[in-house]
Design a protein around this motif. Structure first.
Motif, short mmCIF file in Angstrom:
data_model
loop_
_atom_site.label_atom_id
_atom_site.label_comp_id
_atom_site.label_asym_id
_atom_site.label_seq_id
_atom_site.Cartn_x
_atom_site.Cartn_y
_atom_site.Cartn_z
N LEU A 182 0.83 -1.21 0.00
CA LEU A 182 0.00 0.00 0.00
C LEU A 182 0.87 1.26 0.00
O LEU A 182 0.56 2.23 -0.71
N ALA A 183 1.96 1.25 0.76
CA ALA A 183 2.85 2.41 0.80
C ALA A 183 3.50 2.66 -0.56
O ALA A 183 3.65 3.81 -0.99
N GLY A 184 3.89 1.58 -1.24
CA GLY A 184 4.46 1.74 -2.58
C GLY A 184 3.46 2.32 -3.56
O GLY A 184 3.81 3.17 -4.40
N ALA A 185 2.21 1.89 -3.46
CA ALA A 185 1.17 2.44 -4.33
C ALA A 185 0.95 3.92 -4.06
O ALA A 185 0.83 4.73 -4.99
N ILE A 186 0.92 4.31 -2.78
CA ILE A 186 0.74 5.72 -2.42
C ILE A 186 1.91 6.56 -2.92
O ILE A 186 1.73 7.63 -3.51
N PHE A 187 3.11 6.06 -2.67
CA PHE A 187 4.32 6.81 -3.03
C PHE A 187 4.40 7.07 -4.54
O PHE A 187 4.64 8.19 -4.98
N LEU A 188 4.18 6.02 -5.34
CA LEU A 188 4.33 6.20 -6.78
C LEU A 188 3.18 7.03 -7.35
O LEU A 188 3.37 7.77 -8.32
N THR A 189 1.98 6.93 -6.78
CA THR A 189 0.87 7.76 -7.24
C THR A 189 1.18 9.23 -7.03
O THR A 189 0.98 10.07 -7.93
N ALA A 190 1.69 9.57 -5.85
CA ALA A 190 2.05 10.96 -5.57
C ALA A 190 3.22 11.41 -6.44
O ALA A 190 3.22 12.53 -6.97
N ALA A 191 4.22 10.54 -6.61
CA ALA A 191 5.39 10.90 -7.41
C ALA A 191 5.02 11.12 -8.88
O ALA A 191 5.51 12.05 -9.52
N ASP A 192 4.14 10.27 -9.42
CA ASP A 192 3.74 10.42 -10.81
C ASP A 192 2.93 11.69 -11.02
O ASP A 192 3.06 12.36 -12.06
N THR A 193 2.09 12.04 -10.06
CA THR A 193 1.33 13.29 -10.16
C THR A 193 2.27 14.49 -10.16
O THR A 193 2.11 15.42 -10.96
N LEU A 194 3.27 14.46 -9.30
CA LEU A 194 4.26 15.52 -9.27
C LEU A 194 5.04 15.57 -10.58
O LEU A 194 5.36 16.65 -11.09
N ALA A 195 5.33 14.41 -11.15
CA ALA A 195 6.10 14.35 -12.39
C ALA A 195 5.37 15.01 -13.56
O ALA A 195 5.99 15.65 -14.41
N ARG A 196 4.04 14.88 -13.58
CA ARG A 196 3.30 15.43 -14.73
C ARG A 196 2.90 16.89 -14.57
O ARG A 196 2.50 17.53 -15.56
N VAL A 197 3.02 17.45 -13.35
CA VAL A 197 2.63 18.85 -13.17
C VAL A 197 3.81 19.76 -12.84
O VAL A 197 3.71 20.98 -12.98
N ALA A 198 4.94 19.20 -12.40
CA ALA A 198 6.06 20.03 -11.95
C ALA A 198 6.67 20.84 -13.07
O ALA A 198 7.14 21.97 -12.84
N ALA A 199 6.67 20.30 -14.29
CA ALA A 199 7.27 21.00 -15.43
C ALA A 199 6.26 21.18 -16.54
O ALA A 199 6.62 21.17 -17.72
N ALA A 200 4.98 21.33 -16.20
CA ALA A 200 3.92 21.49 -17.20
C ALA A 200 4.21 22.69 -18.10
O ALA A 200 4.71 23.72 -17.62
N PRO A 201 3.92 22.58 -19.41
CA PRO A 201 3.23 21.47 -20.09
C PRO A 201 4.12 20.28 -20.44
O PRO A 201 3.66 19.31 -21.02
N GLY A 202 5.38 20.33 -20.06
CA GLY A 202 6.25 19.17 -20.25
C GLY A 202 6.06 18.18 -19.12
O GLY A 202 5.14 18.29 -18.29
N GLU A 203 6.94 17.18 -19.06
CA GLU A 203 6.82 16.16 -18.04
C GLU A 203 8.19 15.65 -17.64
O GLU A 203 9.08 15.46 -18.48
N ILE A 204 8.38 15.45 -16.33
CA ILE A 204 9.61 14.89 -15.80
C ILE A 204 9.45 13.38 -15.66
O ILE A 204 8.40 12.92 -15.21
N PRO A 205 10.45 12.60 -16.04
CA PRO A 205 10.36 11.15 -15.81
C PRO A 205 10.13 10.86 -14.33
O PRO A 205 10.81 11.41 -13.46
N VAL A 206 9.19 9.99 -14.04
CA VAL A 206 8.83 9.74 -12.64
C VAL A 206 9.99 9.09 -11.88
O VAL A 206 10.09 9.22 -10.65
N GLY A 207 10.88 8.38 -12.60
CA GLY A 207 12.05 7.81 -11.94
C GLY A 207 12.93 8.87 -11.31
O GLY A 207 13.57 8.63 -10.28
N VAL A 208 12.98 10.06 -11.91
CA VAL A 208 13.75 11.17 -11.34
C VAL A 208 13.10 11.63 -10.04
O VAL A 208 13.77 11.90 -9.04
N ILE A 209 11.77 11.70 -10.03
CA ILE A 209 11.05 12.14 -8.85
C ILE A 209 11.22 11.15 -7.70
O ILE A 209 11.44 11.53 -6.55
N THR A 210 11.13 9.86 -8.00
CA THR A 210 11.26 8.86 -6.93
C THR A 210 12.64 8.90 -6.29
O THR A 210 12.78 8.73 -5.08
N ALA A 211 13.66 9.16 -7.11
CA ALA A 211 15.02 9.25 -6.56
C ALA A 211 15.19 10.51 -5.73
O ALA A 211 15.77 10.48 -4.63
#
Length: 359
Positions: A311-340
Motif C-alpha cells: 500500500l505504501a508503494g502504491a501511495i508513493f508512486l501515485t504521488a510521485a507520478d502526479t508531481l512528475a506530470r505537473v512540476a514542469a507542465a506542459p512538459g513532463e519529468i520522468p517519474v524515476g527522477v522524482i522517486t530518486a
C-alpha cells in the motif's frame, strides 16, 4: 521456544489489532491519494466531484447517487485520461514494493530490490530492441514495447536462476552475484545498441528513466492479472517467509521446503516486477526504499510488512507520478527522477532516526 516464536512470528493472534490499524490507515490514505491526484491538472475539478463520479460508477450504489452539475467533459477527463494513469501508478508502485519486500526477505539482504536479479536490465534490452529495431511493432502494435520488455525481464530471471543453481540448490550469495553479472552484461548490450543505432535515442532514454506518460486502460488490463496473481502467491507464503529469516537450514528443519519456496517466491516477485517494469520503464528506488522504510516502522514480520509496503508503494508512486506530470507542465519529468529525488532524502532521514538495525 519463546524466542523462536518471537523471531518467526508463529502466533496468529499476535498484534492482530496492529495489522488492521496499519492496513486500514494506509488503505484510507491510498483512496484519498487516488481522489486528490485525479483532480490535479490543467482542468480544475474538485475532489468532491471526483468522489461523486467514482461512486456513481459503482454497481447498485451508483444508481442511488444523484448526478452532479459538472460539465460532461470533466467525466471524460477523469475516466479516460487521469484515472487510468493514477490506477496504473497504484499497480506499478504496489508491484515494485511487494517484489522488493519478498526479495529482501528471501535473499536476507536489505539492499535487494526487484532489479537485483537483472530484471530491469532484461526489460531494458527488450524495450530497446523494440524501439530501435521495430521488434514486434508491426504484429503487436501498442503492446510491442511492454511485451518485449516483459519477455526480456522474465528470460533474464530464468537465466540468472539456472546459472546460480549448484547441485540442485540455489545459494543466496550465488544468486545475487549471478544477477549482478547477467544484469551488467545486458546493460552493456543495451548501451551498445543505443550508441550504434543513432536513432530514437530520446525515446529509449526517457523509457529508461521510467514514466507513465501515454499509458491508458489497456495497459492497466495488461498489468492487473500479474500484480494480483503475484501478490496472492506472496501473501499465501508470508509465514514461510518469516521462517526463512532464520536461515535455510533452520527453516528446513522446521518443515519448510526451502528450494521449492525460493522457486515460488522468486517466480512471483519476478513476474510482478517484470510486469511493472514492462509498463512503466525502469523506476528506481521504489522496490528498495519502500520495503526498507516500512520495515523500519512496522518491523520484519512479513504478515504486516508485505501488505503495508504494498500500500505504501502504491501511495508513493501515485504521488510521485502526479508531481512528475505537473512540476514542469506542459512538459513532463520522468517519474524515476522524482522517486530518486524524494525517496533518497526520506530514506536517509529514517535511517538516522532509527537507532537499531532495520533488518
Amino acid at each position: 521456544m519463546e524466542v523462536l516464536k518471537e523471531v518467526c512470528f508463529l502466533n496468529p493472534q499476535r498484534r492482530v489489532w496492529r495489522w488492521r490499524m496499519i492496513n486500514a490507515m494506509l488503505f484510507g490514505v491510498l483512496g484519498l491519494a487516488v481522489v486528490v491526484c485525479s483532480t490535479i491538472g490543467p482542468a480544475q475539478i474538485s475532489p468532491l466531484d471526483v468522489m461523486v463520479m467514482l461512486v456513481r460508477k459503482l454497481p447498485w450504489v451508483g444508481s442511488m447517487v444523484p448526478p452532479g452539475d459538472w460539465p460532461e467533459s470533466h467525466e471524460t477527463i477523469i475516466f479516460q485520461m487521469r484515472l487510468a494513469r493514477v490506477v496504473l501508478a497504484v499497480l506499478v508502485g504496489a508491484g515494485l514494493a511487494s517484489s522488493g519486500v519478498v526479495l529482501q526477505g528471501l535473499l536476507q539482504n536489505p539492499m535487494a530490490d526487484p532489479y537485483i536479479l537483472g530484471i530491469s536490465s532484461g526489460a531494458a534490452l527488450g524495450a530497446t530492441a523494440a524501439m530501435l529495431f521495430g521488434l514486434g511493432m508491426h504484429t503487436l502494435g501498442v503492446f510491442a514495447l511492454p511485451l518485449t520488455a516483459f519477455a526480456g525481464a522474465v528470460a533474464t530471471a530464468i537465466t540468472v536462476y539456472n546459472v546460480a543453481r549448484v547441485g540442485g540448490r540455489t545459494p543466496v550469495s550465488t544468486l545475487i552475484l549471478a544477477g549482478i553479472a547477467v544484469g551488467s552484461f545486458l546493460s552493456a548490450v543495451t548501451s551498445y545498441f543505443m550508441i550504434t543505432s543513432g536513432q530514437n535515442i530520446h525515446q529509449v532514454v526517457f523509457w529508461l528513466m521510467g514514466g507513465l506518460a501515454g499509458r491508458g486502460w489497456d495497459h492497466v488490463l495488461v498489468l492487473l492479472p500479474y500484480i494480483v496473481a503475484g501478490l496472492a502467491v506472496m501473501l499465501l507464503n508470508v509465514r514461510k517467509l518469516n521462517v526463512m529469516l532464520l536461515g535455510d537450514e533452520p527453516a528446513q528443519h522446521l518443515g519448510v521446503d526451502v528450494e521449492r519456496l525460493k522457486q515460488v517466491l522468486l517466480g512471483a516477485a519476478t513476474l510482478t516486477a517484470a510486469a511493472a517494469v514492462a509498463v512503466s520503464g525502469v523506476i528506481g528506488f521504489v522496490g528498495l526504499i519502500i520495503p526498507h522504510a516500512v520495515r523500519l516502522v512496522v518491523g520484519p514480520d512479513h504478515r504486516v510488512l508485505l501488505p503495508a509496503a504494498t500500500l505504501a508503494g502504491a501511495i508513493f508512486l501515485t504521488a510521485a507520478d502526479t508531481l512528475a506530470r505537473v512540476a514542469a507542465a506542459p512538459g513532463e519529468i520522468p517519474v524515476g527522477v522524482i522517486t530518486a529525488l524524494c525517496g533518497g532524502p526520506f530514506f536517509i532521514y529514517l535511517l538516522r532516526k532509527k537507532k537499531e538495525p532495520g533488518f
